[in-house]
Write an enzyme that holds these catalytic residues in place. Structure first.
Site, PDB file in Angstrom:
ATOM      1  N   TYR A   1      14.603   4.334   4.418  1.00 12.08           N
ATOM      2  CA  TYR A   1      15.196   4.377   3.068  1.00 12.08           C
ATOM      3  C   TYR A   1      15.292   5.789   2.520  1.00 12.08           C
ATOM      4  O   TYR A   1      15.600   5.954   1.348  1.00 12.08           O
ATOM      5  CB  TYR A   1      14.331   3.606   2.064  1.00 12.08           C
ATOM      6  CG  TYR A   1      13.911   2.224   2.435  1.00 12.08           C
ATOM      7  CD1 TYR A   1      14.848   1.226   2.706  1.00 12.08           C
ATOM      8  CD2 TYR A   1      12.564   1.879   2.456  1.00 12.08           C
ATOM      9  CE1 TYR A   1      14.434  -0.067   3.005  1.00 12.08           C
ATOM     10  CE2 TYR A   1      12.145   0.589   2.753  1.00 12.08           C
ATOM     11  CZ  TYR A   1      13.087  -0.365   3.026  1.00 12.08           C
ATOM     12  OH  TYR A   1      12.676  -1.634   3.307  1.00 12.08           O
TER      13      TYR A   1
ATOM     14  N   GLY B   1       9.365  -7.604  -6.954  1.00 14.08           N
ATOM     15  CA  GLY B   1      10.263  -6.477  -7.199  1.00 14.08           C
ATOM     16  C   GLY B   1       9.735  -5.418  -8.140  1.00 14.08           C
ATOM     17  O   GLY B   1      10.323  -4.338  -8.252  1.00 14.08           O
TER      18      GLY B   1
ATOM     19  N   CYS C   1      10.720  10.554  19.348  1.00 18.01           N
ATOM     20  CA  CYS C   1      11.949  11.237  19.771  1.00 18.01           C
ATOM     21  C   CYS C   1      13.167  10.771  18.994  1.00 18.01           C
ATOM     22  O   CYS C   1      14.050  10.103  19.543  1.00 18.01           O
ATOM     23  CB  CYS C   1      12.140  11.033  21.264  1.00 18.01           C
ATOM     24  SG  CYS C   1      10.742  11.679  22.170  1.00 18.01           S
ATOM     25  N   GLU C   2      13.181  11.063  17.714  1.00 18.34           N
ATOM     26  CA  GLU C   2      14.300  10.761  16.820  1.00 18.34           C
ATOM     27  C   GLU C   2      14.303  11.850  15.756  1.00 18.34           C
ATOM     28  O   GLU C   2      13.240  12.173  15.213  1.00 18.34           O
ATOM     29  CB  GLU C   2      14.089   9.430  16.074  1.00 18.34           C
ATOM     30  CG  GLU C   2      13.916   8.206  16.920  1.00 18.34           C
ATOM     31  CD  GLU C   2      15.235   7.559  17.308  1.00 18.34           C
ATOM     32  OE1 GLU C   2      16.290   7.919  16.737  1.00 18.34           O
ATOM     33  OE2 GLU C   2      15.190   6.707  18.212  1.00 18.34           O
TER      34      GLU C   2
ATOM     35  N   GLU D   1       6.037 -13.235  -7.586  1.00 18.64           N
ATOM     36  CA  GLU D   1       5.797 -12.913  -6.169  1.00 18.64           C
ATOM     37  C   GLU D   1       5.735 -11.407  -5.912  1.00 18.64           C
ATOM     38  O   GLU D   1       6.565 -10.860  -5.197  1.00 18.64           O
ATOM     39  CB  GLU D   1       6.926 -13.505  -5.312  1.00 18.64           C
ATOM     40  CG  GLU D   1       7.170 -14.980  -5.512  1.00 18.64           C
ATOM     41  CD  GLU D   1       8.464 -15.463  -4.845  1.00 18.64           C
ATOM     42  OE1 GLU D   1       9.297 -14.618  -4.464  1.00 18.64           O
ATOM     43  OE2 GLU D   1       8.632 -16.673  -4.715  1.00 18.64           O
TER      44      GLU D   1
END
Ligand SMILES: *Cc1c(COP(=O)(O)O)cnc(C)c1O
Length: 399
Positions: free
Chosen positions: A301, A224, A326-327, A258
């Site tokens: 995000y 994180g 195509c978005e 991690e």
């Protein structure tokens, strides 16, 4: 870095990773925890390229995996089984069994139902299994809601009373050996407060368990650690380590950390080529050959990545850098005052080493980009650009 040369040699769109930077990031974090025994278990999901895993394995890194595919990758890259952890909310029976057969370090359990599955599978295989329980400390990490995982409303982990109960059950079970305690409150964390608070809560629980004669040896703080994409003030590795270590007095657990993004995020760039400029009274678009299928973070995000036009300075009318998909959500950057560009110019998208290639897809039948490593001034291909034939291989034989 000579991006022109790299684009010529490997074509675009292209991911480029600085292996020396990855080494430096790994070493900085390892060093920060030097007051105690520690295992840096790189979160494979951030970037699972085998050459990159091999590099980290050679530095001594372990691997935090969230599917058996990631476990296999880690092993293939030479990371030893005793440094591999298997986490995630939805492990299949066959994945659990394979992880046991491969004798990994431990499985992090995320629900009571999973606890019973793991026990049953261990019994069936006759292999007692080392486990950790992922505790949800109910802390708001103050990051994007999609990457926030430490509040009770999230799907991850179990609350503290459930964790206590599971550890007691594990202690009695001949098939489970509770060795770890785990939390992971979210990603791209830039605020030390929530990390320290969570660590304190989970450390208190570990001490309680020790008093009950449950031998928790690994204090697994998840990942994180945030990085700078724009103007964030990232937490220094030393401060991060100190915050965690300060909650562990009176125990001698090994720290397991991690990190994913911290190790690879700033060590990677995404290189793409300008196809066209398109100006309307309302807007300026720079249309490039890279797209959301290659780098999803902006679309998913609304993430910010710094972009620059290679070899061109100055500012122009604010432009959106968009791909061919195509978005309308297909963009890499929005409203950036980039200089005027022409067909063939290169655009560099920075901090794209984590959750870049790893989240890529073949949407719009676009082959995934190639990946290149730069190490000690030399470049080498570490994943070939996908071909059309590769993309259709699994379906064409049914024609
Ligand atoms: C995603 C994840 C990580 C890595 O997160 P980063 O933000 O990339 O450091 C570590 N541990 C667990 C359990 C995860 O789900």
């Amino acid at each position: 870095m000579d991006y022109q040369k790299l684009a010529q040699r490997y074509d675009t769109p292209l991911y480029i990773y600085d292996f020396n930077q990855i080494k430096a990031n790994y070493n900085a974090l390892k060093q920060a925890f030097k007051a105690r025994k520690s295992l840096i278990a790189y979160a494979v999901k951030a970037n699972s390229n085998l050459s990159l895993l091999k590099l980290l394995g050679q530095l001594g890194s372990g691997a935090d995996c969230v599917s058996i595919g990631e476990v296999r990758r880690a092993l293939l890259a030479g990371i030893p089984n005793y440094k591999i952890i298997f986490s995630g909310v939805g492990k299949r029976d066959d994945e659990i069994a394979e992880a046991m057969e491969k004798e990994i370090l431990y499985i992090n359990i995320e629900s009571e139902a999973e606890f019973h599955r793991v026990e049953e599978i261990a019994q069936k295989l006759g292999i007692p299994m080392r486990i950790g329980v992922r505790v949800n400390p109910n802390i708001d990490p103050k990051t994007h809601p999609y990457i926030s995982t430490g509040l009770l409303e999230s799907k991850f982990g179990v609350d503290i009373p459930t964790a206590q109960r599971l550890y007691l059950l594990a202690k009695k079970s001949p098939w489970l050996e509770p060795v770890a305690i785990h939390f992971h409150i979210g990603s791209q964390l830039t605020d030390l407060g929530p990390i320290k608070e969570a660590s304190q809560i989970v450390a208190d629980l570990a001490r309680q368990l020790h008093r009950l004669d449950i031998d928790i040896r690994f204090f697994d703080v998840g990942g994180g650690l945030g990085i700078r994409y724009k103007d964030e003030e990232p937490i220094a590795p030393y401060d991060y380590a100190q915050a965690i270590l300060s909650t562990l007095s009176g125990t001698d657990m090994t720290i397991v950390c991690e990190p994913g993004r911290f190790i690879v995020g700033n060590a990677g760039v995404f290189l793409t080529r300008v196809l066209y400029e398109k100006e309307t009274p309302a807007k300026r678009f720079i249309i490039v050959d890279g797209a959301m299928n290659d780098l999803l973070r902006p679309s998913l995000y609304n993430a910010y990545h710094e972009v620059e036009v290679v070899g061109k300075e100055g500012e122009g009318r604010p432009a959106d850098v968009v791909g061919p998909v195509c978005e309308s959500g297909d963009f890499l950057a929005k409203d950036r005052p980039l200089p005027p560009t022409e067909h063939g110019d290169l655009i560099l998208v920075k901090s794209a080493g984590a959750y870049g290639f790893a989240m890529s897809s073949n949407y719009n039948s676009r082959p995934r980009p190639a990946e290149v490593a730069i190490e000690d001034g030399r470049d080498r291909l570490i994943r070939e650009r996908e071909s059309f034939e590769y993309m259709i291989e699994k379906e064409v034989r049914f024609l």
